[in-house]
Design a protein around this motif. Structure first.
Motif, PDB file in Angstrom:
ATOM      1  N   CYS A 250       4.707 -21.173   1.544  1.00  0.00           N
ATOM      2  CA  CYS A 250       6.052 -20.628   1.804  1.00  0.00           C
ATOM      3  C   CYS A 250       6.280 -20.497   3.305  1.00  0.00           C
ATOM      4  CB  CYS A 250       6.210 -19.237   1.181  1.00  0.00           C
ATOM      5  SG  CYS A 250       6.323 -19.209  -0.611  1.00  0.00           S
TER       6      CYS A 250
ATOM      7  N   ARG B  15       7.629 -18.596  -5.473  1.00  0.00           N
ATOM      8  CA  ARG B  15       7.766 -20.043  -5.629  1.00  0.00           C
ATOM      9  C   ARG B  15       6.522 -20.704  -6.213  1.00  0.00           C
ATOM     10  NH1 ARG B  15      12.393 -22.332  -5.578  1.00  0.00           N
ATOM     11  NH2 ARG B  15      13.483 -22.681  -3.637  1.00  0.00           N
ATOM     12  N   HIS B  16       5.374 -20.414  -5.592  1.00  0.00           N
ATOM     13  CA  HIS B  16       4.161 -21.153  -5.940  1.00  0.00           C
ATOM     14  C   HIS B  16       3.158 -20.324  -6.721  1.00  0.00           C
ATOM     15  CE1 HIS B  16       5.820 -22.308  -1.924  1.00  0.00           C
ATOM     16  NE2 HIS B  16       5.904 -23.484  -2.528  1.00  0.00           N
TER      17      HIS B  16
ATOM     18  N   CYS C  13       3.381 -15.065  -4.387  1.00  0.00           N
ATOM     19  CA  CYS C  13       4.727 -15.499  -4.008  1.00  0.00           C
ATOM     20  C   CYS C  13       5.530 -15.940  -5.228  1.00  0.00           C
ATOM     21  CB  CYS C  13       4.663 -16.622  -2.958  1.00  0.00           C
ATOM     22  SG  CYS C  13       4.384 -18.265  -3.620  1.00  0.00           S
TER      23      CYS C  13
ATOM     24  N   CYS D  74       3.278 -16.926   0.485  1.00  0.00           N
ATOM     25  CA  CYS D  74       1.989 -17.607   0.560  1.00  0.00           C
ATOM     26  C   CYS D  74       2.003 -18.534   1.785  1.00  0.00           C
ATOM     27  CB  CYS D  74       1.726 -18.394  -0.727  1.00  0.00           C
ATOM     28  SG  CYS D  74       2.570 -19.978  -0.824  1.00  0.00           S
TER      29      CYS D  74
HETATM   30 ZN   LIG Z   1       4.564 -19.708  -1.893  1.00  0.00          ZN
END
Ligand SMILES: [Zn+2]
Length: 185
Positions: free
Chosen positions: A90, A33-34, A31, A87
Motif C-alpha cells: 500500500c 486492500r491486500h 491492510c 502494508c
Molecule cells: Zn496493502
C-alpha cells in the motif's frame, strides 16, 4: 457496525462508524486492500466521493466547471481517520503514484516557466515554444497519477455521503476478521 454482502467472509463492502475509525487503536493490524500486516499506521482525512454530472475531461466550458466545483464543495464530507493500517505494498503504491504526479507537475511547471524565462532573454527560438507547450500539457496530465495515489484510492475506502461512516469496498478477509465486534443488544 453494518456488514453487507452475499457471501460471509468475502464481503463486497463494509461500513465502519466514523467515531470508530476516528479513534486510534480501533482498526485491524492488516491492510484493507491486500490483507497484509500493516507496516505503518496513517492518520488522514478521508473524503466522500461526489458523483458529478457530465464528463470532467470533455467539458471545456469554464462556467460549468466552476458550477461543478461549487457543487462538489457543498456535497463533499470528510472523516478524520486515525491509525489506518497500510502494508508495505500500500505504502509503495501510494509513493509511486505521488512521485509520478509530482514529477509531471513540477517537470511541467519547470518546462513551461523555464521556456518563458529563457525566451524572454533570448531571440525566442521556436524550440522554446515547443518546450513551453509540452510543459503546459504535462500540468493537467499530473492529475491522473494524483488521483490514483489518493489515499482513498489506495485503501479502497471513502466517507459515506452523510459523513457518518467510512465505506470500505472489497475489504481483505484479514481486515474484516480483526474488526472490533459490533455492539450487541
Ligand atoms: Zn496493502
Amino acid at each position: 457496525m453494518v456488514k453487507e454482502g452475499p457471501v460471509p467472509g468475502a464481503r463486497e463492502r463494509i461500513t465502519l462508524p466514523a467515531d470508530v475509525v476516528g479513534r486510534a487503536g480501533n482498526l485491524p493490524p492488516h491492510c484493507t486492500r491486500h490483507g497484509r500486516p500493516a507496516s505503518r499506521r496513517k492518520d488522514f482525512a478521508l473524503q466522500s466521493t461526489v458523483r458529478l454530472r457530465g464528463n470532467r475531461l470533455l467539458s471545456g466550458n469554464v462556467l460549468s466547471q466552476a458550477d461543478r466545483l461549487a457543487q462538489h464543495g457543498s456535497k463533499v464530507k470528510v472523516t478524520d481517520v486515525k491509525g489506518w493500517p497500510l502494508c508495505p505494498l500500500c505504502v509503495r503504491t501510494r509513493a509511486v503514484w505521488m512521485t509520478l504526479a509530482s514529477a509531471l507537475l513540477f517537470g511541467g511547471l519547470l518546462a513551461f516557466l523555464g521556456a518563458l524565462v529563457v525566451g524572454a532573454f533570448t531571440e525566442g527560438a521556436s524550440w522554446l515554444a515547443a518546450v513551453a507547450a509540452i510543459g503546459f500539457v504535462l500540468l493537467p496530465v499530473s492529475a491522473l497519477p494524483l488521483s490514483r495515489g489518493a489515499m482513498s484510492r489506495v485503501i479502497g475506502a471513502r466517507t459515506s455521503p452523510d459523513g457518518q461512516s467510512v465505506i470500505v469496498d472489497k475489504p481483505s478477509a484479514a481486515f474484516v476478521a480483526d474488526l472490533p465486534q459490533p455492539p450487541t443488544g
